[in-house]
Scaffold this motif. Structure first.
Motif, mmCIF file in Angstrom:
data_model
loop_
_atom_site.group_PDB
_atom_site.id
_atom_site.type_symbol
_atom_site.label_atom_id
_atom_site.label_comp_id
_atom_site.label_asym_id
_atom_site.label_seq_id
_atom_site.Cartn_x
_atom_site.Cartn_y
_atom_site.Cartn_z
ATOM 1 N N ALA A 147 -1.449 -4.726 3.544
ATOM 2 C CA ALA A 147 -2.544 -4.284 4.421
ATOM 3 C C ALA A 147 -2.942 -2.849 4.120
ATOM 4 O O ALA A 147 -4.131 -2.490 4.162
ATOM 5 N N TYR A 148 -1.956 -2.025 3.773
ATOM 6 C CA TYR A 148 -2.225 -0.612 3.494
ATOM 7 C C TYR A 148 -2.809 -0.424 2.092
ATOM 8 O O TYR A 148 -3.583 0.499 1.858
ATOM 9 N N VAL A 149 -2.450 -1.329 1.181
ATOM 10 C CA VAL A 149 -3.083 -1.315 -0.143
ATOM 11 C C VAL A 149 -4.559 -1.673 0.012
ATOM 12 O O VAL A 149 -5.443 -1.011 -0.557
ATOM 13 N N ALA A 150 -4.830 -2.706 0.794
ATOM 14 C CA ALA A 150 -6.212 -3.140 1.020
ATOM 15 C C ALA A 150 -7.043 -2.054 1.706
ATOM 16 O O ALA A 150 -8.243 -1.922 1.452
ATOM 17 N N ALA A 151 -6.383 -1.261 2.551
ATOM 18 C CA ALA A 151 -7.080 -0.187 3.274
ATOM 19 C C ALA A 151 -7.209 1.082 2.439
ATOM 20 O O ALA A 151 -7.814 2.065 2.886
ATOM 21 N N GLY A 152 -6.650 1.054 1.221
ATOM 22 C CA GLY A 152 -6.745 2.215 0.336
ATOM 23 C C GLY A 152 -5.824 3.359 0.704
ATOM 24 O O GLY A 152 -6.031 4.500 0.268
ATOM 25 N N LYS A 153 -4.757 3.067 1.457
ATOM 26 C CA LYS A 153 -3.838 4.129 1.877
ATOM 27 C C LYS A 153 -2.635 4.277 0.953
ATOM 28 O O LYS A 153 -2.055 5.357 0.865
ATOM 29 N N VAL A 154 -2.268 3.210 0.272
ATOM 30 C CA VAL A 154 -1.135 3.264 -0.657
ATOM 31 C C VAL A 154 -1.481 2.457 -1.905
ATOM 32 O O VAL A 154 -2.452 1.687 -1.923
ATOM 33 N N LYS A 155 -0.660 2.623 -2.947
ATOM 34 C CA LYS A 155 -0.846 1.841 -4.177
ATOM 35 C C LYS A 155 0.532 1.431 -4.702
ATOM 36 O O LYS A 155 1.498 2.201 -4.628
ATOM 37 N N THR A 156 0.615 0.212 -5.190
ATOM 38 C CA THR A 156 1.875 -0.316 -5.707
ATOM 39 C C THR A 156 1.898 -0.157 -7.225
ATOM 40 O O THR A 156 0.955 -0.555 -7.915
ATOM 41 N N LEU A 157 2.984 0.417 -7.731
ATOM 42 C CA LEU A 157 3.086 0.725 -9.162
ATOM 43 C C LEU A 157 3.732 -0.386 -9.978
ATOM 44 O O LEU A 157 3.402 -0.561 -11.158
ATOM 45 N N ALA A 158 4.667 -1.129 -9.360
ATOM 46 C CA ALA A 158 5.334 -2.212 -10.086
ATOM 47 C C ALA A 158 6.074 -3.108 -9.102
ATOM 48 O O ALA A 158 6.474 -2.662 -8.028
ATOM 49 N N VAL A 159 6.226 -4.381 -9.478
ATOM 50 C CA VAL A 159 7.005 -5.319 -8.672
ATOM 51 C C VAL A 159 8.260 -5.714 -9.442
ATOM 52 O O VAL A 159 8.251 -5.791 -10.677
ATOM 53 N N MET A 160 9.338 -5.955 -8.694
ATOM 54 C CA MET A 160 10.614 -6.320 -9.312
ATOM 55 C C MET A 160 10.737 -7.842 -9.317
ATOM 56 O O MET A 160 11.555 -8.423 -8.590
ATOM 57 N N ALA A 161 9.914 -8.496 -10.120
ATOM 58 C CA ALA A 161 9.873 -9.955 -10.166
ATOM 59 C C ALA A 161 9.728 -10.420 -11.602
ATOM 60 O O ALA A 161 9.377 -9.639 -12.493
ATOM 61 N N ASP A 162 9.987 -11.695 -11.830
ATOM 62 C CA ASP A 162 9.837 -12.249 -13.178
ATOM 63 C C ASP A 162 8.372 -12.422 -13.551
ATOM 64 O O ASP A 162 8.007 -12.379 -14.720
ATOM 65 N N GLN A 163 7.530 -12.652 -12.531
ATOM 66 C CA GLN A 163 6.098 -12.842 -12.759
ATOM 67 C C GLN A 163 5.305 -12.008 -11.758
ATOM 68 O O GLN A 163 5.825 -11.611 -10.717
ATOM 69 N N ARG A 164 4.052 -11.758 -12.079
ATOM 70 C CA ARG A 164 3.202 -10.999 -11.164
ATOM 71 C C ARG A 164 3.034 -11.759 -9.849
ATOM 72 O O ARG A 164 3.093 -12.989 -9.823
ATOM 73 N N VAL A 165 2.817 -11.003 -8.789
ATOM 74 C CA VAL A 165 2.784 -11.563 -7.447
ATOM 75 C C VAL A 165 1.354 -11.850 -7.008
ATOM 76 O O VAL A 165 0.438 -11.060 -7.277
ATOM 77 N N SER A 166 1.165 -12.976 -6.331
ATOM 78 C CA SER A 166 -0.149 -13.341 -5.807
ATOM 79 C C SER A 166 -0.661 -12.254 -4.871
ATOM 80 O O SER A 166 0.050 -11.779 -3.989
ATOM 81 N N GLY A 167 -1.899 -11.855 -5.089
ATOM 82 C CA GLY A 167 -2.475 -10.767 -4.298
ATOM 83 C C GLY A 167 -2.273 -9.410 -4.949
ATOM 84 O O GLY A 167 -2.919 -8.429 -4.578
ATOM 85 N N PHE A 168 -1.358 -9.359 -5.920
ATOM 86 C CA PHE A 168 -1.058 -8.118 -6.657
ATOM 87 C C PHE A 168 -1.127 -8.398 -8.158
ATOM 88 O O PHE A 168 -0.308 -7.894 -8.934
ATOM 89 N N GLU A 169 -2.116 -9.186 -8.542
ATOM 90 C CA GLU A 169 -2.225 -9.609 -9.945
ATOM 91 C C GLU A 169 -2.426 -8.447 -10.912
ATOM 92 O O GLU A 169 -2.084 -8.567 -12.103
ATOM 93 N N ASN A 170 -2.932 -7.320 -10.420
ATOM 94 C CA ASN A 170 -3.151 -6.156 -11.293
ATOM 95 C C ASN A 170 -1.942 -5.240 -11.386
ATOM 96 O O ASN A 170 -1.973 -4.237 -12.095
ATOM 97 N N VAL A 171 -0.881 -5.588 -10.662
ATOM 98 C CA VAL A 171 0.332 -4.762 -10.652
ATOM 99 C C VAL A 171 1.353 -5.357 -11.625
ATOM 100 O O VAL A 171 1.729 -6.525 -11.505
ATOM 101 N N PRO A 172 1.839 -4.572 -12.580
ATOM 102 C CA PRO A 172 2.788 -5.104 -13.564
ATOM 103 C C PRO A 172 4.182 -5.320 -12.977
ATOM 104 O O PRO A 172 4.545 -4.728 -11.952
#
Length: 328
Positions: free
Chosen positions: A218-243
């Motif tokens: 919700a805070y990413v969508a509101a432009g308040k925070v940004k996610t730099l990376a996810v700790m997963a084997d594949q990219r996460v739905s809704g965060f397709e641009n995050v490596p």
């Protein structure tokens, strides 16, 4: 006076019929036990309101209204990375009227040192959700990539403040595992849940949080925070641009999970009722829509599968805690 044989047989038959009739008539004041549940069921959430665990619990509670004859009343009991709430459930009367959300920390606490929490006091009923960890910073942060974030942390050991959901929590462990794999050192800042950690991040009191993508969406969508990376084997739905970290050469995947549990000793018939209702609730449009809207992963598993997964995770976390020197 001796009755004739015919009259004696008739009397015995009448007596037997009367006894059968009386046995079938309920005693005054006696009632047949009503089917479970007869009143509201308390659902203990071992974290603060507003975070991922709380969101899953409330969506589940709402969906269960269709499949359980009484409501699940959500009660937040945060603290000690979830140990307080889960311990309360484990010590509750095993009658099905106090249940709890069990979280991944249940397989971490035993390996950190002495604790009052005992996972053996809980009986898994169903897994509801699973989500990976992620590194998120303020929208105006100096770091725009995970490489820049880690490079700064490597050049300034112990200066980067990373918030988590409590000492020994899954998110604390995730950040510590990242330290180990990326050869950096953070200043870990504990909170009573992901929600207060995010408040601190947006207030500029810490530099980053290691919580799930869902908890920051919700805070990413509101432009308040940004996610730099996810700790997963594949990219996460809704965060397709995050490596993923793996895409950036760091072999690390770590996630949390949340499920329904009851105190040990809860009657099998009660567990069966709850299991059947849970299976339907997780597939209910109310639950599905809420979790998808929050980018929370739906990951249903029945009791047997959930129990086996917990046992497997227990071994993984034991090795990870030993390697990252978290144990006191």
């Amino acid at each position: 006076m001796r009755l004739p044989r015919k009259h004696l047989q008739t009397s015995l038959l009448l007596a037997a019929q009367l006894a059968a009739f009386l046995a079938a008539v309920p005693v005054m004041g006696q009632t047949t036990a009503a089917p479970y549940p007869t009143h509201a069921v308390e659902l203990v959430v071992p974290s603060s309101a507003g975070g991922g665990t709380d969101t899953v619990a409330r969506a589940f509670s709402e969906a269960m209204r269709k499949y359980l004859s009484q409501p699940l009343t959500v009660v937040n009991k945060p603290g000690a990375s979830g140990a307080i709430g889960m311990t309360e459930v484990g010590r509750a009367r095993p009658d099905g009227y106090k249940l709890g959300i069990i979280i991944a920390e249940a397989v971490i606490f035993p390996h950190l040192g002495p604790t009052t929490f005992d996972a053996a006091q809980l009986v898994p009923i169903a897994r509801l959700n699973a989500d990976p960890s992620a590194i998120t910073v303020k929208a105006d942060s100096r770091w725009n990539t995970i490489e820049a974030f880690l490079a700064f942390a490597r050049a300034h050991p112990g200066e980067v403040q990373v918030g988590n959901s409590g000492p020994g929590s899954i998110w604390h462990l995730a950040a510590t595992a990242l330290e180990d794999r990326a050869h950096v050192r953070f200043n870990h800042v504990p909170f009573t849940g992901a929600a207060p950690a995010l408040v601190a991040l947006m207030g500029g009191h810490i530099d980053a949080v290691a919580v799930s993508p869902a908890e920051v969406s919700a805070y990413v969508a509101a432009g308040k925070v940004k996610t730099l990376a996810v700790m997963a084997d594949q990219r996460v739905s809704g965060f397709e641009n995050v490596p993923t970290l793996r895409e950036r050469g760091i072999a690390l995947s770590i996630a949390t999970w949340r499920g329904l549990a009851a105190p040990k000793g809860t009657p099998p018939e009660v567990l069966e009722i709850l299991a059947a209702a849970s299976r339907k609730a997780v597939a209910d449009p109310v639950f599905v829509a809420t979790l998808r809207r929050q980018n929370l992963g739906i990951a249903y598993a029945d009791a047997a599968t959930f129990k086996a997964m917990i046992e497997a995770d227990n071994a993984v976390m034991k090795a990870l805690v030993a390697r990252t020197n978290l144990k006191n």
